[in-house]
Design a protein around this motif. Structure first.
Motif, mmCIF file in Angstrom:
data_model
loop_
_atom_site.group_PDB
_atom_site.id
_atom_site.type_symbol
_atom_site.label_atom_id
_atom_site.label_comp_id
_atom_site.label_asym_id
_atom_site.label_seq_id
_atom_site.Cartn_x
_atom_site.Cartn_y
_atom_site.Cartn_z
ATOM 1 N N LEU A 4 1.249 -0.590 -0.160
ATOM 2 C CA LEU A 4 0.298 0.054 -0.263
ATOM 3 C C LEU A 4 0.379 1.171 0.024
ATOM 4 C CD1 LEU A 4 -2.494 0.358 0.604
ATOM 5 C CD2 LEU A 4 -3.312 0.946 2.068
ATOM 6 N N ARG A 5 0.732 1.550 -0.615
ATOM 7 C CA ARG A 5 1.975 3.098 -0.904
ATOM 8 C C ARG A 5 1.159 4.757 -1.155
ATOM 9 N NH1 ARG A 5 3.634 1.649 -5.850
ATOM 10 N NH2 ARG A 5 4.919 0.060 -4.901
ATOM 11 N N PHE A 6 1.707 5.267 -0.512
ATOM 12 C CA PHE A 6 1.003 6.808 0.534
ATOM 13 C C PHE A 6 2.002 7.250 -0.365
ATOM 14 C CE2 PHE A 6 2.214 10.488 2.938
ATOM 15 C CZ PHE A 6 0.464 10.755 2.449
ATOM 16 N N GLY A 7 2.080 8.591 -1.219
ATOM 17 C CA GLY A 7 3.056 8.943 -2.072
ATOM 18 C C GLY A 7 2.153 10.582 -2.112
ATOM 19 N N VAL A 8 3.328 12.073 -1.540
ATOM 20 C CA VAL A 8 2.727 13.059 -1.554
ATOM 21 C C VAL A 8 3.728 13.769 -3.389
ATOM 22 C CG1 VAL A 8 2.981 15.353 -0.246
ATOM 23 C CG2 VAL A 8 2.156 13.027 0.565
ATOM 24 N N LYS A 9 3.296 14.597 -4.221
ATOM 25 C CA LYS A 9 3.943 15.459 -5.054
ATOM 26 C C LYS A 9 3.856 16.386 -5.199
ATOM 27 C CE LYS A 9 3.783 11.283 -8.176
ATOM 28 N NZ LYS A 9 3.459 10.877 -9.430
ATOM 29 N N VAL A 10 4.141 17.584 -5.911
ATOM 30 C CA VAL A 10 3.802 18.963 -5.710
ATOM 31 C C VAL A 10 2.924 19.372 -6.949
ATOM 32 C CG1 VAL A 10 4.092 21.539 -6.192
ATOM 33 C CG2 VAL A 10 6.699 19.881 -5.623
ATOM 34 N N ARG A 11 2.340 18.928 -7.659
ATOM 35 C CA ARG A 11 1.210 18.126 -8.496
ATOM 36 C C ARG A 11 1.249 16.874 -8.981
ATOM 37 N NH1 ARG A 11 3.988 22.189 -12.511
ATOM 38 N NH2 ARG A 11 3.289 20.524 -14.240
ATOM 39 N N GLY A 46 11.920 18.701 5.141
ATOM 40 C CA GLY A 46 12.307 19.149 4.448
ATOM 41 C C GLY A 46 11.291 20.403 2.738
ATOM 42 N N LEU A 47 9.943 19.693 3.750
ATOM 43 C CA LEU A 47 9.037 20.268 2.785
ATOM 44 C C LEU A 47 8.449 21.803 3.254
ATOM 45 C CD1 LEU A 47 6.444 17.182 2.643
ATOM 46 C CD2 LEU A 47 8.519 17.539 1.115
ATOM 47 N N GLU A 48 8.373 22.150 1.755
ATOM 48 C CA GLU A 48 8.050 23.813 2.270
ATOM 49 C C GLU A 48 6.816 23.550 2.220
ATOM 50 O OE1 GLU A 48 8.700 25.742 -1.877
ATOM 51 O OE2 GLU A 48 9.843 24.091 -2.319
ATOM 52 N N PHE A 49 6.167 25.121 3.352
ATOM 53 C CA PHE A 49 5.199 24.973 3.401
ATOM 54 C C PHE A 49 4.492 25.453 1.564
ATOM 55 C CE2 PHE A 49 7.748 26.746 7.064
ATOM 56 C CZ PHE A 49 7.885 25.483 7.686
ATOM 57 N N ARG A 50 3.585 24.798 1.585
ATOM 58 C CA ARG A 50 2.950 24.776 0.907
ATOM 59 C C ARG A 50 2.103 23.714 0.501
ATOM 60 N NH1 ARG A 50 5.486 24.063 -5.268
ATOM 61 N NH2 ARG A 50 3.214 23.576 -5.376
ATOM 62 N N ARG A 51 0.673 23.602 -0.737
ATOM 63 C CA ARG A 51 -0.275 22.862 -0.630
ATOM 64 C C ARG A 51 0.609 22.208 -1.566
ATOM 65 N NH1 ARG A 51 -5.145 23.214 0.481
ATOM 66 N NH2 ARG A 51 -5.421 25.085 0.417
ATOM 67 N N VAL A 74 -1.079 19.739 2.641
ATOM 68 C CA VAL A 74 -0.809 20.666 3.474
ATOM 69 C C VAL A 74 0.288 20.873 4.085
ATOM 70 C CG1 VAL A 74 -1.509 23.244 3.600
ATOM 71 C CG2 VAL A 74 -3.480 21.850 2.624
ATOM 72 N N VAL A 75 1.390 21.407 3.968
ATOM 73 C CA VAL A 75 2.352 21.727 5.138
ATOM 74 C C VAL A 75 2.164 23.050 5.936
ATOM 75 C CG1 VAL A 75 4.764 21.423 5.561
ATOM 76 C CG2 VAL A 75 3.643 19.902 4.308
ATOM 77 N N HIS A 76 2.126 23.245 6.885
ATOM 78 C CA HIS A 76 1.375 24.539 7.453
ATOM 79 C C HIS A 76 2.951 24.938 7.956
ATOM 80 C CE1 HIS A 76 -2.453 25.098 6.808
ATOM 81 N NE2 HIS A 76 -2.551 23.719 6.748
ATOM 82 N N HIS A 77 3.295 25.806 8.769
ATOM 83 C CA HIS A 77 3.896 26.990 9.950
ATOM 84 C C HIS A 77 3.817 26.540 10.764
ATOM 85 C CE1 HIS A 77 6.284 29.475 6.949
ATOM 86 N NE2 HIS A 77 4.534 29.836 6.052
ATOM 87 N N ASN A 78 4.135 26.051 11.754
ATOM 88 C CA ASN A 78 4.919 25.787 13.250
ATOM 89 C C ASN A 78 4.512 27.271 13.944
ATOM 90 O OD1 ASN A 78 4.387 22.981 13.064
ATOM 91 N ND2 ASN A 78 6.631 22.736 13.465
ATOM 92 N N ILE A 79 3.749 27.549 14.767
ATOM 93 C CA ILE A 79 3.406 28.619 15.630
ATOM 94 C C ILE A 79 4.313 28.355 16.458
ATOM 95 C CG2 ILE A 79 1.946 30.337 16.344
ATOM 96 C CD1 ILE A 79 2.404 30.830 13.475
ATOM 97 N N THR A 80 3.680 27.474 17.255
ATOM 98 C CA THR A 80 4.541 27.065 18.401
ATOM 99 C C THR A 80 5.450 25.994 18.798
ATOM 100 O OG1 THR A 80 2.750 25.293 18.853
ATOM 101 C CG2 THR A 80 2.760 27.214 19.797
ATOM 102 N N SER A 81 6.294 25.825 19.382
ATOM 103 C CA SER A 81 7.581 24.930 19.305
ATOM 104 C C SER A 81 7.711 24.197 20.781
ATOM 105 C CB SER A 81 8.345 24.833 18.986
ATOM 106 O OG SER A 81 9.602 26.320 19.398
#
Length: 84
Positions: A4-11, A46-51, A74-81
């Motif tokens: 079972l393969r989960f894949g993420v791409k820019v497009r 290592g991913l940019e914050f984007r969709r 969607v990869v979002h910014h972290n506000i807290t740490s």
């Protein structure tokens, strides 16, 4: 031998994965009715914050089946740490 393969791409039309995880029989949950996919912070560090877009497919023998259709990831910014 099923995967079972989960894949993420820019497009969806691009060939390069930004993130890919493969699950096999060792990743079946305790009740036996699903798979466990675990994402760790380093998987997305290592991913940019984007969709992005993702899907999940099942490779079994010589066949391939789309299990979860292309959807937003969607990869979002972290506000807290974590603090000391």
């Amino acid at each position: 031998g099923d995967v079972l393969r989960f894949g993420v791409k820019v497009r969806a039309d691009l060939s390069e994965y930004k993130l890919v995880k493969e699950m096999t029989a060792t990743d079946i949950n305790a009740t036996g009715d699903g798979y466990v996919l675990t994402l760790h912070p380093e998987d997305t560090a290592g991913l940019e914050f984007r969709r992005y877009c993702y899907d999940v497919g099942l490779q079994t023998g010589g066949e391939y089946y789309n299990v979860i259709p292309c959807s937003d990831f969607v990869v979002h910014h972290n506000i807290t740490s974590r603090e000391g």
